[in-house]
Design a protein around this motif. Structure first.
Motif, mmCIF file in Angstrom:
data_model
loop_
_atom_site.group_PDB
_atom_site.id
_atom_site.type_symbol
_atom_site.label_atom_id
_atom_site.label_comp_id
_atom_site.label_asym_id
_atom_site.label_seq_id
_atom_site.Cartn_x
_atom_site.Cartn_y
_atom_site.Cartn_z
ATOM 1 N N GLY A 185 67.155 21.059 60.704
ATOM 2 C CA GLY A 185 66.302 21.035 61.891
ATOM 3 C C GLY A 185 64.988 21.764 61.760
ATOM 4 O O GLY A 185 64.290 21.957 62.756
ATOM 5 N N ASP A 186 64.603 22.146 60.543
ATOM 6 C CA ASP A 186 63.400 22.966 60.385
ATOM 7 C C ASP A 186 62.150 22.188 60.005
ATOM 8 O O ASP A 186 61.050 22.663 60.246
ATOM 9 N N CYS A 187 62.290 21.007 59.398
ATOM 10 C CA CYS A 187 61.114 20.390 58.776
ATOM 11 C C CYS A 187 60.618 19.124 59.482
ATOM 12 O O CYS A 187 59.473 18.734 59.297
ATOM 13 N N CYS A 211 56.701 13.902 54.303
ATOM 14 C CA CYS A 211 56.673 14.269 55.714
ATOM 15 C C CYS A 211 56.211 13.120 56.599
ATOM 16 O O CYS A 211 56.357 13.164 57.818
ATOM 17 N N THR A 212 55.588 12.107 55.984
ATOM 18 C CA THR A 212 54.829 11.109 56.742
ATOM 19 C C THR A 212 55.669 10.275 57.720
ATOM 20 O O THR A 212 55.263 10.108 58.876
ATOM 21 N N VAL A 244 48.418 18.014 70.319
ATOM 22 C CA VAL A 244 48.920 17.346 69.111
ATOM 23 C C VAL A 244 49.511 18.381 68.162
ATOM 24 O O VAL A 244 50.602 18.197 67.604
ATOM 25 N N ARG A 245 48.804 19.492 68.003
ATOM 26 C CA ARG A 245 49.288 20.516 67.066
ATOM 27 C C ARG A 245 50.625 21.099 67.520
ATOM 28 O O ARG A 245 51.537 21.304 66.711
ATOM 29 N N TYR A 246 50.764 21.384 68.813
ATOM 30 C CA TYR A 246 52.048 21.913 69.297
ATOM 31 C C TYR A 246 53.150 20.865 69.173
ATOM 32 O O TYR A 246 54.274 21.179 68.778
ATOM 33 N N TRP A 247 52.831 19.622 69.524
ATOM 34 C CA TRP A 247 53.857 18.564 69.468
ATOM 35 C C TRP A 247 54.393 18.410 68.048
ATOM 36 O O TRP A 247 55.584 18.204 67.839
ATOM 37 N N LEU A 248 53.477 18.516 67.059
ATOM 38 C CA LEU A 248 53.866 18.301 65.658
ATOM 39 C C LEU A 248 54.238 19.599 64.940
ATOM 40 O O LEU A 248 54.408 19.599 63.719
ATOM 41 N N ALA A 249 54.398 20.692 65.698
ATOM 42 C CA ALA A 249 54.677 21.979 65.051
ATOM 43 C C ALA A 249 56.010 21.975 64.306
ATOM 44 O O ALA A 249 56.220 22.768 63.395
ATOM 45 N N LEU A 269 56.837 19.781 59.196
ATOM 46 C CA LEU A 269 56.169 20.523 58.131
ATOM 47 C C LEU A 269 55.598 19.574 57.089
ATOM 48 O O LEU A 269 56.202 18.563 56.753
ATOM 49 N N CYS A 270 54.405 19.927 56.593
ATOM 50 C CA CYS A 270 53.780 19.189 55.503
ATOM 51 C C CYS A 270 53.316 20.207 54.477
ATOM 52 O O CYS A 270 52.571 21.123 54.820
ATOM 53 N N ARG A 271 53.770 20.035 53.242
ATOM 54 C CA ARG A 271 53.396 21.007 52.201
ATOM 55 C C ARG A 271 52.207 20.544 51.391
ATOM 56 O O ARG A 271 51.837 21.180 50.420
ATOM 57 N N CYS A 272 51.625 19.395 51.740
ATOM 58 C CA CYS A 272 50.525 18.876 50.920
ATOM 59 C C CYS A 272 49.176 18.923 51.617
ATOM 60 O O CYS A 272 48.202 19.395 51.064
#
Ligand code: FES
Ligand code: FES
Lengths: 160, 286
Positions: A46-48, A105-106, A128-133, A136-139
């Motif tokens: 549930g983290d990513c 992540c896409t 948008v930033r909060y919704w997608l918090a 995670l994207c490492r790239c």
């Protein structure tokens, strides 16, 4: 252990039936039994957000739901985002803005962003930033993702 | 593992009461599935309570109080048109838990039953005076939220008991609540300290108050001395000082990488002041 559970559900509008072990997550079922490998397992806890799908229109992590819980539900996955051969505006904008690199992540981000725009066609950057918090994207460093979502939202508002 | 889908809480309680191995109830699953995946807990019997009537309902009763089904997700509370007008602190505290995806499934009851002293919604529940119906093999009882946690990961629930409904009091007039937490980042982290406050005014004077602290002791605390410090005052500077002092005095925190004892104690006082001011302003209709 052969106490397999029979589940009838809908995935991207199609009626689907499967048998699963009670311990299998919805993510396991999608990937290993239904061959819908768009949802990814990044963490399994549930983290990513790489496993994001919708259940009855509600965004969730498919790694945090059992396959058995899908009985009678409507599941939406990345495989249902494009319409036939036609990419969804979010998908086109992700390519235009280079909002992906490795792409793991896409699918989750596209499913999450589509769900946001259905609820709120005109989100602020902060929304948008909060919704997608939880995605995670490492790239990419996120910025291109945010630009792509805002640009797609604008295009979709214009088309509506 | 056996997966059960009982049609009533009495049946759910009976399954749990007669189970011989590890039993878990499943609502949102945002803790249970993580424990299964991390090999912390593999239940022998998993009892999914979402097939029981009413578990997804948010109902305002004739007297203004609220009854929530135990599987109502955080996102459903946040999207409700009027629940958050009555109890903004409780709804905001619940909304702080996890990501959008977690909000799609996570529940108030799960947050309580996971037994973490740092659970964000629990100090807000305690401040609001939330009670739970507990269904067991011998019928129903009602328990106050502050009486349910027994220690980290442990609850005052007997074998076979399951929480079957959430009761939020009527908000009434001239009242407000607030919850604040400290985390080292802006989103998706575990509270280093949390503070929930609910109060009622007569004119400018506080007549009722409940103050709760999270993450500063083995369980979430209802701090009577904090309430006493502000009842009968207009929340002037002297009252705020007394409130902060009482909050600090109630702390019995752990020392870890997330916060030292000294830091957690100090922050408890700071958050109590700030949350009280927000609750007071809300009670004034500001
Ligand atoms: S795989 Fe589900 S959140 Fe990471
Ligand atoms: S593109 Fe690689 S994780 Fe996001």
């Amino acid at each position: 252990m052969s106490n397999k559970i029979h589940v009838s559900t809908k995935v991207n509008g199609d009626a689907v039936e499967f048998l699963c072990d009670p311990r299998e997550t919805l993510l396991d079922v999608l990937r290993d039994r239904l061959n819908l490998t768009g949802a990814k397992e990044g963490c399994g806890t549930g983290d990513c957000g790489a496993c994001s799908v919708t259940v009855d229109g509600r965004l969730i992590c498919s790694c945090l739901m059992l396959g058995a819980e899908a009985e009678g539900k409507e599941i939406g996955t990345i495989e249902g985002v494009a319409e036939g051969g036609e990419l969804h505006p979010l998908q086109r904008k992700f390519i235009e803005h280079a909002a992906l690199q490795c792409g793991v992540c896409t699918p989750g981000i596209l499913v999450a962003a589509k769900n946001l725009l259905e609820k709120n066609p005109d989100p602020t950057e902060e929304q948008v930033r909060y919704w997608l918090a939880g995605n995670l994207c490492r790239c990419t460093g996120y910025d291109k993702i945010i630009r792509a979502v805002l640009d797609a939202a604008e295009e979709m508002r214009g088309a509506a | 593992m056996k997966y059960h889908t009982p049609a009533s809480f009495a049946d759910a309680a009976a399954i749990a009461a007669s189970a011989s191995g590890v039993t878990r109830f499943l609502a949102g699953g945002t803790d249970v599935l993580v424990q299964m995946r991390s090999d912390i807990v593999m239940p022998d019997d998993l009892i999914d309570i979402k097939h029981i009537d009413g578990v997804k309902d948010i109902t305002q009763n004739a007297d203004g109080s609220w009854t929530l089904g135990v599987a109502v997700a955080g996102a459903e509370m946040s999207e409700h048109p009027t629940l958050g007008k009555d109890w903004p602190g409780l709804v905001e505290a619940t909304d702080l838990i996890g990501s959008t995806q977690v909000q799609g499934r996570a529940t108030l009851v799960g947050n309580l039953c996971n037994g973490s002293p740092a659970a964000d919604s629990v100090p807000a529940q305690v401040a609001a005076g939330v009670t739970m119906t507990v269904t067991g093999p011998n019928g129903d009882r009602v328990a106050a939220v502050e009486d349910l946690p027994a220690g980290p990961g442990r609850l005052n629930l007997e074998k076979g008991e399951v929480i079957s409904a959430v009761h939020i009091p009527a908000r009434g007039d001239n009242a407000g609540d607030a919850y604040l937490r400290f985390i080292p980042r802006t989103e998706m982290d575990i509270a280093v300290v949390g503070c929930g406050i609910s109060l009622r005014l007569d004119g400018d004077t506080i007549t009722e108050a409940r103050v709760s602290l999270g993450a500063v002791a083995p369980t979430v605390l209802l701090v009577e001395d904090c309430a006493k410090a502000i009842i009968g005052t207009t929340l002037d500077d002297a009252a705020l000082d007394a409130l902060a002092k009482a909050a600090e005095a109630a702390c019995n925190p752990i020392d870890d990488k997330r916060g030292t004892i000294e830091f957690r104690t100090d922050v408890a006082g700071v958050l109590a002041r700030r949350a009280a001011k927000i609750a007071y302003a809300r009670a004034k209709g500001e």
